[in-house]
Design an enzyme around this catalytic site. Structure first.
Site, PDB file in Angstrom:
ATOM      1  N   ARG A 130     -13.006  57.385 -40.057  1.00  0.00           N
ATOM      2  CA  ARG A 130     -13.073  56.299 -39.065  1.00  0.00           C
ATOM      3  C   ARG A 130     -11.870  55.371 -39.124  1.00  0.00           C
ATOM      4  O   ARG A 130     -11.664  54.544 -38.254  1.00  0.00           O
ATOM      5  CB  ARG A 130     -14.330  55.457 -39.306  1.00  0.00           C
ATOM      6  CG  ARG A 130     -15.616  56.205 -39.091  1.00  0.00           C
ATOM      7  CD  ARG A 130     -16.767  55.331 -39.489  1.00  0.00           C
ATOM      8  NE  ARG A 130     -16.872  54.184 -38.604  1.00  0.00           N
ATOM      9  CZ  ARG A 130     -17.759  54.063 -37.643  1.00  0.00           C
ATOM     10  NH1 ARG A 130     -18.642  55.011 -37.463  1.00  0.00           N
ATOM     11  NH2 ARG A 130     -17.797  53.007 -36.875  1.00  0.00           N
TER      12      ARG A 130
ATOM     13  N   ASN B 235     -15.696  45.052 -39.025  1.00  0.00           N
ATOM     14  CA  ASN B 235     -15.295  46.072 -38.073  1.00  0.00           C
ATOM     15  C   ASN B 235     -15.454  45.449 -36.697  1.00  0.00           C
ATOM     16  O   ASN B 235     -16.503  44.882 -36.400  1.00  0.00           O
ATOM     17  CB  ASN B 235     -16.219  47.294 -38.228  1.00  0.00           C
ATOM     18  CG  ASN B 235     -15.959  48.355 -37.191  1.00  0.00           C
ATOM     19  OD1 ASN B 235     -14.908  48.365 -36.550  1.00  0.00           O
ATOM     20  ND2 ASN B 235     -16.909  49.256 -37.032  1.00  0.00           N
ATOM     21  N   GLY B 236     -14.409  45.517 -35.863  1.00  0.00           N
ATOM     22  CA  GLY B 236     -14.487  44.909 -34.538  1.00  0.00           C
ATOM     23  C   GLY B 236     -13.283  44.025 -34.284  1.00  0.00           C
ATOM     24  O   GLY B 236     -12.262  44.144 -34.972  1.00  0.00           O
TER      25      GLY B 236
ATOM     26  N   GLU C 121      -3.437  66.275 -16.005  1.00  0.00           N
ATOM     27  CA  GLU C 121      -4.126  66.061 -17.279  1.00  0.00           C
ATOM     28  C   GLU C 121      -5.242  67.103 -17.464  1.00  0.00           C
ATOM     29  O   GLU C 121      -5.441  67.626 -18.557  1.00  0.00           O
ATOM     30  CB  GLU C 121      -4.663  64.625 -17.345  1.00  0.00           C
ATOM     31  CG  GLU C 121      -5.474  64.278 -18.580  1.00  0.00           C
ATOM     32  CD  GLU C 121      -4.744  64.469 -19.904  1.00  0.00           C
ATOM     33  OE1 GLU C 121      -3.531  64.715 -19.922  1.00  0.00           O
ATOM     34  OE2 GLU C 121      -5.424  64.406 -20.950  1.00  0.00           O
TER      35      GLU C 121
ATOM     36  N   LYS D 109      -1.501  66.393 -34.149  1.00  0.00           N
ATOM     37  CA  LYS D 109      -1.973  65.139 -33.541  1.00  0.00           C
ATOM     38  C   LYS D 109      -0.817  64.184 -33.272  1.00  0.00           C
ATOM     39  O   LYS D 109      -0.839  63.414 -32.335  1.00  0.00           O
ATOM     40  CB  LYS D 109      -3.004  64.487 -34.468  1.00  0.00           C
ATOM     41  CG  LYS D 109      -3.697  63.279 -33.876  1.00  0.00           C
ATOM     42  CD  LYS D 109      -4.690  63.664 -32.797  1.00  0.00           C
ATOM     43  CE  LYS D 109      -5.144  62.492 -31.982  1.00  0.00           C
ATOM     44  NZ  LYS D 109      -5.582  62.874 -30.636  1.00  0.00           N
TER      45      LYS D 109
END
Ligand code: F6R
Length: 611
Positions: free
Chosen positions: A27, A100-101, A484, A606
């Site tokens: 995460r 978190n946020g 896309e 990535k």
């Protein structure tokens, strides 16, 4: 975004924290830290980099204590350094907080707390929370839970907060507004985390905090309160997932999980940018004096999927601001001898912030005197250091190699920038601005409606998974979607696909059409709707099968479609945000039909850090 773990019990906190953090590292992995109450102090150890760096540091230390919190970070405010890593402390060092946020009013609160004498040691929005709690406790001589209950009324934005205090060992106080938080208990322990994987080794009975709830976690007990401090009943759900499924939130693949996270990614990316008076705010973007008035042209540079979001941005920026926009593939840009000077604004888009060609392009632009603004998903990435200003997408970590939620987040971030430029240059009426902002705010819920048509998309994917070639056609911003959609399909299914301007078909590509070739047509734009349908007729006349992305209830489109993906209506320039979701799902389900792994397509990486 971010992994959070908390432990309180009769054993040592650290091993449980590190175990949970390892399970949540997917995460967020740019820095990590722990805080453990040891006697009358909190020991805090934080390290930039992957969790491994923190683990190495801790291996030569003795951190003992049975109440602790840990965090793996996905930076949103402040670069990923040791000092910005969580946990953060107050001035006394007795309160530690992980979060978190995004605390939207962190600037105002920080200024107020500094005036009151607090000193800050990080650039994060989170540190504000530690000092705020300290100031409430000082003023009211209250407990940690009372202070947190007061603090949540002052904080604006999204948060999952987990707090400890030396004076109250044996207790962890948590609060949730928007960002996820769960808790649980096991033999002699209480646990809290931002995701199920961290708890599975200890318990399968999970308490899921709802929005606007506060929790008090102790060994063997979880109590819940609302933001007014009133206790509410606690219920648990039993989770049967295995660990791998838990990391993917129950989805089969990260790509699918990330496609379904898009409503939240949009909300987080727009958060704080539109005020109640219908004004666009870009508070974190600091323009050099005079730049906004001076710009006479904009150049967008990017690669791959980010280039496609740039294609859409060209349409909205030109339409809303009347500033001419050029669009360049970053790998081509600096070799074509572009004309740039100090009146040029260059927008570099890269979800990773590390794409070598995009970095080289913006370095080149700066040498030519242009102002450079970056749009990226990664705080502290290289692009943020090269650009004059940065707009962050807040899509959270994207694990699937194919960009999905970062693309949608780029679309709304770029439209936000376009609206801001229009506002500052006075090129858009107030009414149109308000209408457009309303339409933007509706997008997260509308994306959910597109996700709900997954059954139709899966059926079409089953039908056409054996195709050798697929053509995607669109006009205007619909061409962005076509490009896309084709890229998604080719990169994860290895089917040859081309995105094409529908009007260009008859200049060559129509020769590819033979009976049964699937053509995906984007017919959501109102302005060119009739022309699009005419192009659809042309390919059907030559035997193509048509998969139409069309407004819900459009009977003309239905009559021409072998398969139909119906999407809700929005303003024409915003249609790519909704249309793309259907095509992401299409590519995903075709890959699954073919037994391929959508998360790890062959030959791709990535982040592409070589030219
Ligand atoms: C496609 C994809 C790539 C990236 C491209 C640029 O799904 O992910 O095409 O868009 O490599 O990456 P960033 O945005 O990191 O510059």
């Amino acid at each position: 975004m971010c992994g959070i773990v908390g432990y309180v019990g009769s054993g040592q906190a650290l091993p449980v924290l590190l175990d949970g953090m390892a399970r949540l590292e997917y995460r967020g992995y740019d820095s990590a830290g722990v805080a453990v109450i040891s006697g009358d102090a909190v020991t805090v150890v934080r390290k930039a980099g992957h969790l491994e760096e923190l683990t190495k540091e801790l291996a030569v230390m003795e951190v003992l204590g049975s109440t602790g919190i840990g965090h793996t970070r996905w930076a949103t405010h402040g670069a990923p350094t040791d000092g910005n890593a969580h946990p953060h402390r107050d001035c006394s060092g007795k309160i530690a907080v992980v979060h978190n946020g995004i605390i939207e009013n962190h600037d105002v609160l920080r200024a107020r707390l500094i005036r009151e004498g607090h000193s800050f040691s990080s650039d994060t929005d989170t540190e504000v929370v530690a000092h705020l709690i300290e100031s409430i406790i000082e003023e009211e001589s209250c407990s940690l839970i009372s202070a947190v209950t007061k603090a949540v009324h002052v904080l604006e934005g999204a948060f999952a907060l987990v707090c400890i205090r030396t004076e109250e060992p044996g207790c962890i106080i948590v609060a949730r507004q928007v960002s996820p938080l769960i808790a649980g208990t096991a033999e002699g322990m209480g646990l809290v985390a931002s995701g199920i994987p961290a708890l599975l080794a200890y318990t399968r009975d999970i308490v899921s905090l709802e929005d606007n709830q506060i929790g008090e976690i102790r060994a063997g007990s979880v109590r819940l309160f609302d933001f007014e401090g009133d206790e509410i009943p606690v219920s648990t759900v039993r989770v049967e997932w295995n660990l791998e499924a838990a990391e993917k939130g129950g989805y089969e693949d990260f790509m699918l999980k990330e496609i379904f996270e898009q409503p939240q990614a949009l909300r987080d990316t727009m958060r704080g940018h539109f005020d109640r008076q219908g004004r666009v705010k870009l508070d974190d973007v600091h323009w050099k004096p005079g730049v906004l008035e001076r710009i006479d042209k904009i150049v967008v540079v990017a690669c791959g999927t980010s280039y496609h979001s740039g294609m859409m941005a060209k349409h909205s920026i030109e339409h809303w601001t009347r500033i001419p926009v050029e669009l360049d593939l970053a790998s081509e840009f600096r070799y074509r001898d572009p004309v740039l000077d100090d009146r040029s604004l260059v927008i570099g888009i890269a979800q990773s912030g590390e794409t070598a060609d995009t970095l080289a392009a913006i370095r080149f632009a700066k040498e030519m005197g242009a102002t450079v603004i970056a749009v990226t998903n990664v705080v502290g990435s290289s692009i943020t250091r090269h650009a004059d200003a940065v707009i962050f997408t807040h899509a959270g970590p994207e694990i699937g190699v194919a960009a999905t939620k970062t693309f949608l987040a780029q679309l709304v971030a770029l439209n936000t920038l376009a609206l801001y430029l229009a506002q500052e240059r006075g090129s858009m009426s107030r009414d149109k601005m308000t209408e457009t902002i309303d339409a933007m705010n509706a997008l997260p819920e509308q994306v959910k409606e597109v996700l709900a048509i997954q059954g139709d998309v899966r059926r079409a994917a089953k039908r056409y998974a054996g195709a050798a070639d697929v053509l995607f056609i669109g006009r205007g911003v619909g061409m962005t979607v076509a490009m896309e959609g084709a890229l998604k399909l080719k990169e994860i299914t290895y089917i040859h696909a081309e995105g094409y301007a529908a009007g260009e078909l008859k200049h060559g590509a129509i020769a590819l059409i033979e009976p049964g070739v699937p053509v995906v047509a984007i017919v959501t734009g109102q302005k060119l709707y009739d022309k699009m349908l005419a192009n659809v007729e042309e390919v059907r006349a030559r035997g193509a099968d048509t998969i139409m992305v069309a407004p819900r209830g459009d009977e003309r489109a239905r009559a021409l479609a072998n398969e139909l993906f119906e999407v809700p209506s929005t303003k024409p320039l915003l249609t790519p945000v909704l249309d793309t979701v259907a095509l992401q799902l299409f590519a995903y389900f075709v890959a699954k039909e073919k037994g391929l792994s959508p998360d790890k397509p062959r030959n791709l990486a990535k982040s592409v850090t070589v030219e």
